[in-house]
Design a protein around this motif. Structure first.
Motif, PDB file in Angstrom:
ATOM      1  N   ASP A   1       0.828  -1.209   0.000  1.00  0.00           N
ATOM      2  CA  ASP A   1       0.000   0.000   0.000  1.00  0.00           C
ATOM      3  C   ASP A   1       0.864   1.260   0.000  1.00  0.00           C
ATOM      4  OD1 ASP A   1      -2.715  -1.101   0.029  1.00  0.00           O
ATOM      5  OD2 ASP A   1      -2.150  -1.892   1.992  1.00  0.00           O
ATOM      6  N   GLN A   2       1.950   1.238   0.747  1.00  0.00           N
ATOM      7  CA  GLN A   2       2.864   2.384   0.801  1.00  0.00           C
ATOM      8  C   GLN A   2       3.518   2.614  -0.563  1.00  0.00           C
ATOM      9  OE1 GLN A   2       5.936   2.052   3.767  1.00  0.00           O
ATOM     10  NE2 GLN A   2       6.983   3.889   3.054  1.00  0.00           N
ATOM     11  N   LEU A   3       3.932   1.541  -1.225  1.00  0.00           N
ATOM     12  CA  LEU A   3       4.536   1.666  -2.550  1.00  0.00           C
ATOM     13  C   LEU A   3       3.532   2.251  -3.543  1.00  0.00           C
ATOM     14  CD1 LEU A   3       6.823   1.221  -4.581  1.00  0.00           C
ATOM     15  CD2 LEU A   3       6.026  -1.154  -4.815  1.00  0.00           C
ATOM     16  N   HIS A   4       2.311   1.753  -3.527  1.00  0.00           N
ATOM     17  CA  HIS A   4       1.267   2.255  -4.422  1.00  0.00           C
ATOM     18  C   HIS A   4       1.059   3.753  -4.203  1.00  0.00           C
ATOM     19  CE1 HIS A   4      -2.910   2.803  -5.930  1.00  0.00           C
ATOM     20  NE2 HIS A   4      -2.488   1.973  -6.873  1.00  0.00           N
ATOM     21  N   ALA A   5       0.948   4.158  -2.933  1.00  0.00           N
ATOM     22  CA  ALA A   5       0.741   5.576  -2.601  1.00  0.00           C
ATOM     23  C   ALA A   5       1.950   6.423  -3.001  1.00  0.00           C
ATOM     24  CB  ALA A   5       0.461   5.728  -1.107  1.00  0.00           C
ATOM     25  N   ASN A   6       3.154   5.931  -2.755  1.00  0.00           N
ATOM     26  CA  ASN A   6       4.373   6.671  -3.107  1.00  0.00           C
ATOM     27  C   ASN A   6       4.487   6.904  -4.609  1.00  0.00           C
ATOM     28  OD1 ASN A   6       5.161   6.855  -0.447  1.00  0.00           O
ATOM     29  ND2 ASN A   6       6.640   5.172  -0.565  1.00  0.00           N
TER      30      ASN A   6
ATOM     31  N   GLU B   1       2.049   9.599  -5.568  1.00  0.00           N
ATOM     32  CA  GLU B   1       2.553  10.907  -5.132  1.00  0.00           C
ATOM     33  C   GLU B   1       3.626  11.440  -6.071  1.00  0.00           C
ATOM     34  OE1 GLU B   1       3.940  10.854  -1.082  1.00  0.00           O
ATOM     35  OE2 GLU B   1       2.049  10.020  -0.357  1.00  0.00           O
ATOM     36  N   LYS B   2       4.413  10.545  -6.635  1.00  0.00           N
ATOM     37  CA  LYS B   2       5.488  10.939  -7.552  1.00  0.00           C
ATOM     38  C   LYS B   2       4.983  11.101  -8.983  1.00  0.00           C
ATOM     39  CE  LYS B   2       9.044   8.867  -4.702  1.00  0.00           C
ATOM     40  NZ  LYS B   2      10.042   7.803  -4.561  1.00  0.00           N
ATOM     41  N   GLU B   3       3.656  11.004  -9.148  1.00  0.00           N
ATOM     42  CA  GLU B   3       2.989  11.175 -10.433  1.00  0.00           C
ATOM     43  C   GLU B   3       3.439  10.160 -11.483  1.00  0.00           C
ATOM     44  OE1 GLU B   3       3.104  15.304 -11.583  1.00  0.00           O
ATOM     45  OE2 GLU B   3       2.090  15.919  -9.747  1.00  0.00           O
ATOM     46  N   ILE B   4       3.681   8.947 -11.017  1.00  0.00           N
ATOM     47  CA  ILE B   4       3.977   7.822 -11.903  1.00  0.00           C
ATOM     48  C   ILE B   4       2.641   7.217 -12.322  1.00  0.00           C
ATOM     49  CG2 ILE B   4       5.066   5.522 -12.005  1.00  0.00           C
ATOM     50  CD1 ILE B   4       7.029   7.946 -11.845  1.00  0.00           C
ATOM     51  N   LYS B   5       2.550   6.735 -13.556  1.00  0.00           N
ATOM     52  CA  LYS B   5       1.332   6.055 -13.998  1.00  0.00           C
ATOM     53  C   LYS B   5       1.171   4.779 -13.183  1.00  0.00           C
ATOM     54  CE  LYS B   5       1.622   7.616 -18.770  1.00  0.00           C
ATOM     55  NZ  LYS B   5       1.855   7.192 -20.157  1.00  0.00           N
ATOM     56  N   VAL B   6       0.085   4.717 -12.414  1.00  0.00           N
ATOM     57  CA  VAL B   6      -0.162   3.589 -11.519  1.00  0.00           C
ATOM     58  C   VAL B   6      -1.593   3.119 -11.716  1.00  0.00           C
ATOM     59  CG1 VAL B   6      -0.194   2.821  -9.120  1.00  0.00           C
ATOM     60  CG2 VAL B   6       1.424   4.571  -9.819  1.00  0.00           C
ATOM     61  N   GLY B   7      -1.763   1.822 -11.847  1.00  0.00           N
ATOM     62  CA  GLY B   7      -3.096   1.261 -11.976  1.00  0.00           C
ATOM     63  C   GLY B   7      -3.760   1.088 -10.629  1.00  0.00           C
TER      64      GLY B   7
ATOM     65  N   ILE C   1      -5.523  -0.917  -7.553  1.00  0.00           N
ATOM     66  CA  ILE C   1      -5.252  -2.185  -6.876  1.00  0.00           C
ATOM     67  C   ILE C   1      -6.412  -3.123  -7.184  1.00  0.00           C
ATOM     68  CG2 ILE C   1      -5.027  -3.317  -4.631  1.00  0.00           C
ATOM     69  CD1 ILE C   1      -3.708  -0.709  -3.613  1.00  0.00           C
ATOM     70  N   VAL C   2      -6.070  -4.311  -7.645  1.00  0.00           N
ATOM     71  CA  VAL C   2      -7.099  -5.314  -7.964  1.00  0.00           C
ATOM     72  C   VAL C   2      -6.815  -6.586  -7.173  1.00  0.00           C
ATOM     73  CG1 VAL C   2      -7.590  -4.388 -10.268  1.00  0.00           C
ATOM     74  CG2 VAL C   2      -5.857  -6.139 -10.000  1.00  0.00           C
ATOM     75  N   GLN C   3      -7.884  -7.288  -6.877  1.00  0.00           N
ATOM     76  CA  GLN C   3      -7.760  -8.564  -6.165  1.00  0.00           C
ATOM     77  C   GLN C   3      -7.760  -9.687  -7.184  1.00  0.00           C
ATOM     78  OE1 GLN C   3      -7.492  -9.079  -2.678  1.00  0.00           O
ATOM     79  NE2 GLN C   3      -6.995 -11.132  -3.350  1.00  0.00           N
ATOM     80  N   LEU C   4      -6.695 -10.464  -7.221  1.00  0.00           N
ATOM     81  CA  LEU C   4      -6.601 -11.645  -8.071  1.00  0.00           C
ATOM     82  C   LEU C   4      -6.601 -12.881  -7.181  1.00  0.00           C
ATOM     83  CD1 LEU C   4      -3.853 -10.514 -10.631  1.00  0.00           C
ATOM     84  CD2 LEU C   4      -6.333 -10.471 -10.900  1.00  0.00           C
ATOM     85  N   PRO C   5      -6.784 -14.057  -7.754  1.00  0.00           N
ATOM     86  CA  PRO C   5      -6.772 -15.271  -6.912  1.00  0.00           C
ATOM     87  C   PRO C   5      -5.492 -15.403  -6.066  1.00  0.00           C
ATOM     88  CG  PRO C   5      -7.618 -15.789  -9.074  1.00  0.00           C
ATOM     89  CD  PRO C   5      -7.134 -14.363  -9.131  1.00  0.00           C
TER      90      PRO C   5
END
Length: 128
Positions: free
Chosen positions: A85-90, A93-99, A101-105
């Motif tokens: 979660d911290q990586l996703h948020a970071n 914040e750095k304005e990187i293209k980020v998808g 979060i999805v739940q996979l099996p």
């Protein structure tokens, strides 16, 4: 007999910019910068905390000339994070293209793009 995956080769248009992305944005470290002044330069990067497998950044044009049969597409890489979660948020914040979060099996996953719009994925570590 194969013992392990040693390196993954990623072909990029701008090695310095790619190395900047992986070190400054993703927190990787440069393990080696081989033949820095030569056309066949290779930049080896990996997670800052170490890993058995590293990524080699090679110049796409050079590889195309030297090995015309090599597929130059970006490999599908799945990274594992214990700070998911911290990586996703970071990255956001750095304005990187980020998808999203999805739940996979196999667990929660998101993707992100580097400076050349190559997409990679991150899966949440299930180690407790």
């Amino acid at each position: 007999m194969i013992q392990k995956v040693g390196q993954i080769m990623v072909y990029v248009n701008d090695q310095d910019k790619a190395a900047q992305f992986w070190t400054e944005i993703m927190g990787f470290r440069i393990i080696a910068d081989r033949d820095k002044e030569e056309e066949h330069r290779g930049i080896e990067i990996g997670p800052a905390n170490g890993a058995e497998t590293s990524i080699m950044l090679y110049n796409k044009d050079f590889v195309a000339r030297m090995s015309p049969g090599v597929t130059l597409g970006t490999p599908s890489l799945m990274f594992i994070s214990d700070q998911f979660d911290q990586l996703h948020a970071n990255l956001k914040e750095k304005e990187i293209k980020v998808g999203d979060i999805v739940q996979l099996p196999g667990g929660r996953v998101f993707n992100f793009a580097d400076f050349e719009d190559n997409y990679f994925a991150v899966m949440e570590s299930n180690e407790a």
